[in-house]
Write an enzyme that holds these catalytic residues in place. Structure first.
Site, short mmCIF file in Angstrom:
data_model
loop_
_atom_site.label_atom_id
_atom_site.label_comp_id
_atom_site.label_asym_id
_atom_site.label_seq_id
_atom_site.Cartn_x
_atom_site.Cartn_y
_atom_site.Cartn_z
N GLY A 1 3.90 3.41 0.50
CA GLY A 1 4.00 4.12 1.77
C GLY A 1 2.76 4.90 2.12
N ARG A 2 1.57 4.26 1.89
CA ARG A 2 0.28 4.92 2.14
C ARG A 2 0.17 6.23 1.36
NH1 ARG A 2 1.86 2.30 6.69
NH2 ARG A 2 0.38 0.71 7.37
N SER B 1 0.81 -1.57 1.18
CA SER B 1 1.34 -0.20 1.28
C SER B 1 2.69 -0.07 0.56
CB SER B 1 1.48 0.22 2.75
OG SER B 1 0.23 0.31 3.37
N PRO B 2 2.79 -0.58 -0.67
CA PRO B 2 4.06 -0.46 -1.39
C PRO B 2 4.40 0.97 -1.76
CG PRO B 2 2.37 -1.26 -2.87
CD PRO B 2 1.77 -1.26 -1.49
N HIS C 1 -4.92 -12.48 9.55
CA HIS C 1 -4.59 -11.05 9.46
C HIS C 1 -3.57 -10.61 10.51
CE1 HIS C 1 -6.64 -7.11 7.94
NE2 HIS C 1 -5.33 -7.04 7.89
N TYR D 1 -12.33 -4.73 6.74
CA TYR D 1 -12.37 -3.48 5.99
C TYR D 1 -13.81 -3.03 5.82
CZ TYR D 1 -7.58 -4.85 4.61
OH TYR D 1 -6.26 -5.24 4.60
N PHE E 1 2.61 8.19 0.41
CA PHE E 1 3.74 9.12 0.59
C PHE E 1 4.74 9.00 -0.56
CE2 PHE E 1 6.48 11.99 2.50
CZ PHE E 1 6.10 12.34 3.79
#
Length: 326
Positions: free
Chosen positions: A204-205, A201-202, A122, A54, A207
């Site tokens: 959804g990024r 991403s819980p 990863h 990252y 969304f």
């Protein structure tokens, strides 16, 4: 704050994903990111997730600097395998024993610590047997440099093989209302082997937060511009799913993001989501979800309204999809 377990680690029910503080989701603001990390501590968060790739190491440095004075009170998870050049281009996935040791030493230095609480592979290196990679990780545990071993985006067969070498404490994988691939085979296996599941991403990024109505506001280098679920007709169809989530959240007087997190956490004490944010306001909203109990009938309604496989489009672009569930 409420707490859950990963091995013998007591971690906050929600961790903090730090990736977006350094890359992928638009512009960076280190001052606000550090303030967010400190605010997380105030709210009782003690589980922080980063990775050596990252920001090509910058995120580990940021986390290490911001949290150095509370190191004994927190749990830091980081990952290795992606090898990138200085420009950020991914050169290879490396799971060789030699690289495991090299990557760990570099992460320890950037994190300003002498041990890592949870060290993940990863992505699987297809050229190296998982037994060799995990064997090297096991040696790091024996040396006291790593407390627990984790895997990310691996298949059930890989989990079984890895578990024979050393106990796997956690599986990090994408898991949310609209990404439920693991429910059929991987999640039951993790429960059988007492492996905690750490969903990234819980939301959804972003969304599932209901805050994204168009991709036009994303800056040019935002990862989501190239994510299939955010493109063209896929975006519009997925937006209709989120409207249903918004309706349910409004009836419960909570935000769609909070509903998405509650839905995940209600699945079991072995689920520890790590929603990522670089803003204190979103962090506060996410943490507030911990205090809400999701009625079973509401969860059943959500599962029917947004069934498995209803999201349109792959999770990642084609080249990245090849690295999943290996």
């Amino acid at each position: 704050m409420k707490y859950r377990s990963i091995g013998d680690l007591s971690v906050s029910s929600l961790g903090l994903g730090c990736m977006g503080m350094s890359e992928y989701y638009g512009t960076q603001n280190d001052e606000e990111s550090i303030a967010t990390l400190h605010y997380a501590l105030e709210l009782g968060v003690n589980f922080f997730d980063t990775a050596d790739q990252y920001g090509v190491g910058k995120n580990e440095e940021l986390v290490g600097q911001a949290l150095k004075n509370v190191r004994q009170q927190i749990n830091i998870a980081t990952k290795f395998a992606f090898v990138r050049d200085e420009s950020g281009k991914v050169m290879q996935i490396n799971g060789s024993p030699e690289y495991v040791k090299k990557a760990c030493e570099a992460s320890l230095r950037r994190l300003n610590t002498d041990y890592i609480d949870l060290y993940y592979l990863h992505r699987v290196d297809p050229s190296v047997p998982i037994e060799e990679t995990v064997g090297a990780m096991k040696e790091l545990v024996e040396e006291g440099k790593v407390r627990h071993i984790g895997l990310s985006e691996v298949s059930s067969q890989t989990i079984k093989r890895a578990q024979k070498v050393h106990p796997i404490a956690a599986l990090q994988t994408e898991y949310s209302i609209w990404t439920r691939d693991i429910e059929e085979e991987i999640l039951p296996l993790c429960r059988k082997l007492n492996i905690a599941v750490v969903p990234y991403s819980p939301l959804g990024r972003g969304f599932l937060s209901g805050k994204i109505k168009s991709v036009d506001k994303f800056v040019e280098n935002d990862f989501r511009r190239n994510a299939p679920r955010f493109q063209g007709g896929n975006f519009n169809q997925n937006l209709s799913l989120i409207r249903q989530l918004e309706d349910i959240a409004n009836q419960l007087n909570i935000s769609p993001a909070q509903l998405a997190l509650i839905w995940l956490m209600s699945d079991g004490e072995d689920i520890i989501p790590i929603p990522g944010t670089k803003r204190r306001s979103y962090l506060k909203e996410n943490i507030a979800a911990i205090d809400f109990e999701l009625p079973n009938d509401v969860k059943d309604f959500i599962n029917k309204a947004i069934p498995v496989g209803s999201a349109v489009g792959d999770r990642y672009p084609v080249h990245s999809m090849k690295l999943l569930n290996q």
